[in-house]
Design a protein around this motif. Structure first.
Motif, PDB file in Angstrom:
ATOM      1  N   THR A 278      25.714  73.167 -12.603  1.00 49.38           N
ATOM      2  CA  THR A 278      24.564  72.281 -12.796  1.00 49.38           C
ATOM      3  C   THR A 278      23.320  72.857 -12.154  1.00 49.38           C
ATOM      4  OG1 THR A 278      26.004  70.337 -12.888  1.00 49.38           O
ATOM      5  CG2 THR A 278      23.682  69.963 -12.359  1.00 49.38           C
ATOM      6  N   ILE A 279      23.458  73.340 -10.915  1.00 47.32           N
ATOM      7  CA  ILE A 279      22.300  73.914 -10.225  1.00 47.32           C
ATOM      8  C   ILE A 279      21.811  75.167 -10.941  1.00 47.32           C
ATOM      9  CG2 ILE A 279      21.565  75.016  -8.067  1.00 47.32           C
ATOM     10  CD1 ILE A 279      23.459  73.080  -6.604  1.00 47.32           C
ATOM     11  N   SER A 280      22.741  75.984 -11.447  1.00 48.18           N
ATOM     12  CA  SER A 280      22.345  77.183 -12.189  1.00 48.18           C
ATOM     13  C   SER A 280      21.590  76.815 -13.463  1.00 48.18           C
ATOM     14  CB  SER A 280      23.584  78.016 -12.548  1.00 48.18           C
ATOM     15  OG  SER A 280      24.220  78.506 -11.397  1.00 48.18           O
ATOM     16  N   MET A 282      19.897  74.069 -13.981  1.00 46.77           N
ATOM     17  CA  MET A 282      18.584  73.576 -13.566  1.00 46.77           C
ATOM     18  C   MET A 282      17.647  74.747 -13.323  1.00 46.77           C
ATOM     19  SD  MET A 282      19.923  70.582 -10.978  1.00 46.77           S
ATOM     20  CE  MET A 282      18.307  69.984 -10.440  1.00 46.77           C
ATOM     21  N   ALA A 409      15.254  68.484 -13.531  1.00 43.80           N
ATOM     22  CA  ALA A 409      14.619  69.651 -12.922  1.00 43.80           C
ATOM     23  C   ALA A 409      13.328  70.021 -13.649  1.00 43.80           C
ATOM     24  CB  ALA A 409      15.587  70.834 -12.942  1.00 43.80           C
ATOM     25  N   VAL A 440      17.255  77.260  -3.290  1.00 43.02           N
ATOM     26  CA  VAL A 440      18.259  76.210  -3.496  1.00 43.02           C
ATOM     27  C   VAL A 440      19.544  76.796  -4.065  1.00 43.02           C
ATOM     28  CG1 VAL A 440      18.807  74.152  -4.862  1.00 43.02           C
ATOM     29  CG2 VAL A 440      16.607  74.328  -3.710  1.00 43.02           C
ATOM     30  N   ILE A 441      19.416  77.680  -5.057  1.00 44.57           N
ATOM     31  CA  ILE A 441      20.607  78.278  -5.667  1.00 44.57           C
ATOM     32  C   ILE A 441      21.354  79.157  -4.665  1.00 44.57           C
ATOM     33  CG2 ILE A 441      21.398  79.871  -7.456  1.00 44.57           C
ATOM     34  CD1 ILE A 441      19.203  78.837  -9.247  1.00 44.57           C
ATOM     35  N   ALA A 444      23.209  76.903  -2.355  1.00 47.86           N
ATOM     36  CA  ALA A 444      24.376  76.318  -3.016  1.00 47.86           C
ATOM     37  C   ALA A 444      25.525  77.320  -3.066  1.00 47.86           C
ATOM     38  CB  ALA A 444      24.006  75.866  -4.429  1.00 47.86           C
TER      39      ALA A 444
END
Length: 482
Positions: A278-280, A282, A409, A440-441, A444
């Protein structure tokens, strides 16, 4: 006359692979091509650019709402049927978009497309997972996402080229026959599969609650910047999201046959993979958005030229699918996800320090490799840490997080740019967003490996080596399947 459905397992696997690859290729082109076509749509239909943005918002709304429903429908009633329905809807929606006489018709057709894509994506992953044996499943999924990512690579180029050439409608005229081809192949060759433990019942109350919650959230995020984040409509939609989401969770805890088995979130590797993916995603959406503004607003490139620049990172995104398939039998899923985050985070930060074309393009490509590996391998990894019987459910939940959080995002990035640009040049705002996203990535990735190390110490997941001895115990948190 259609060929008879294949009886040979080899033919069924090949047919499933081709049908799914073509379908996901079309969906990826559709999503990434239309961004550059918005000005052309606004001009031809004589509407504002803000109004034309509804063609994107409506699609995102429909897709985000039906991932979970589509995935569970496939698990309960059969993935083949849901795949065929989804492809038919996507093809019909494409024809409707191409023929649309006005914005309202176009938005309605985009919703039909979005519902079709919401059905196709999660069951496609499940179809391939169930068609291929354990030893080749990850490689097949990686190759499928590699082909789909070629659509990602070509999307901006196709969108810019058609918009400047014969017109944006040709995007949909190209998609309609390709989707129809996928439908015919699926009809002839794709075998059916479902969750044998699930009764043929669907939690309709849960479906309604989750659709309302996701629709309200997606609409609030997509239109919040235009309406104002403190506007009554935006706040009202967020309130509907909270109430409907709470009712959905309550329903899933008490329903006899829930739409989502909440025990899925006790599977820690699944949670780590979903979170990192999900973060990737975003980061991918924000990077593409910011790079588009930079290339056209600061560099002054045309949509077609900007689309050509995007070919470099997009081609590396296409490579990330097969790369994930090669890594899968050698490295644990969470480790691959953390590695992807490290590549993506360093790429996003490095992108802010280069301006020369000879360095900007390869750094952009490096960034695309990490981000692409992060969001494409997430779908492969989830199939490794859950039972194939519930592949559609796991995929639907993952994709819902990817799309919904990706939209959030993008909205956050747009709001941040608006807030910063009165006081600083636009390129400074773009750099600040990319640096924050990259940090952030990277953070994470560290968290994922830290949690993983803790689980290894406690004996709940195996060591990094795929050849390390590991007791045949599955306590709901095991990473990797025999």
């Amino acid at each position: 006359m259609l060929p008879k459905r294949a009886e040979s397992p080899s033919a069924a696997r090949t047919g499933a692979f081709v049908a799914v690859a073509v379908a996901l290729f079309c969906i990826q082109i559709d999503f990434f091509a239309l961004n550059l076509a918005i000005p052309g749509i606004a001009d031809e239909l004589d509407v504002s650019v803000a109004a034309a943005q509804w063609t994107l918002s409506a699609y995102m709304l429909a897709v985000g709402c039906f991932f979970i429903v589509g995935g569970r429908l496939g698990d309960v009633f059969g993935r083949r049927g849901v795949l065929l329905v989804g492809l038919a809807l996507f093809a019909a929606g494409s024809v409707g978009c191409a023929l649309s006489p006005g914005l309202a018709w176009l938005v309605a057709a985009r919703i039909v497309q979005g519902v079709g894509a919401g059905f196709v994506f999660p069951v496609s992953v499940a179809v391939v997972s169930n068609a291929f044996p354990d030893e080749t499943r990850a490689r097949a999924l990686g190759s499928v996402f590699g082909i789909a990512s070629i659509g990602t690579a070509l999307g901006p180029f196709v969108g810019g080229g058609f918009t400047e050439g014969p017109g944006w409608r040709w995007i949909f005229w190209m998609l309609a026959p390709l989707t129809a081809l996928s439908l015919l192949i699926a009809l002839a060759y794709v075998p059916d599969s479902r969750d044998p433990s699930a009764p043929r019942q669907l939690d309709l109350t849960g479906c309604l609650a989750v659709v309302v919650a996701l629709a309200a959230l997606t609409l609030a995020v997509e239109r919040g910047s235009a309406w104002g984040w403190d506007h009554a409509r935006t706040l009202g939609l967020f309130a509907v999201t909270l109430v409907s989401g709470g009712l959905f969770l309550l329903r899933e805890r008490t329903a006899r046959h829930p739409l989502i088995d909440l025990r899925l979130f006790r599977n820690i590797p699944y949670v780590l993979v979903t979170g990192m993916g999900t973060i990737s995603n975003m980061g991918y959406g924000v990077t593409v958005f910011v790079a588009t503004l930079y290339l056209q607003g600061v560099r002054g490139l045309s949509p077609l030229t900007a689309g050509i620049v995007f070919l470099a990172p997009a081609l590396l995104v296409a490579v990330s699918g097969p790369l994930g398939g090669l890594l899968s039998p050698r490295v644990r899923p969470t480790a691959v996800m953390a590695m992807a985050g490290a590549v993506a985070g360093t790429g996003m930060i490095a992108l802010t320090f280069v301006t020369a074309w000879w360095l900007y393009v390869p750094v952009f490509a490096w960034c695309g490799l990490g981000l692409g590996l992060g969001w494409t391998f997430a779908s492969v990894a989830t199939q490794q840490v859950v039972s194939p019987a519930r592949a559609g459910e796991a995929s639907g939940v993952l994709l819902t997080f990817l799309v919904t959080m990706g939209a959030i995002a993008l909205a956050g990035a747009a709001a941040a740019i608006t807030a910063m640009t009165p006081e600083r040049p636009p390129e400074d705002a773009y750099d600040a967003i990319l640096r924050f996203g990259g940090a952030v990535i990277l953070a994470a990735s560290v968290v994922v490996m830290g949690v993983r190390h803790r689980l290894v110490v406690r004996g709940r997941v195996p060591p990094l080596s795929m050849h390390a001895p590991w007791p045949p115990v599955d306590d709901g948190a095991r990473e990797g399947r025999p």
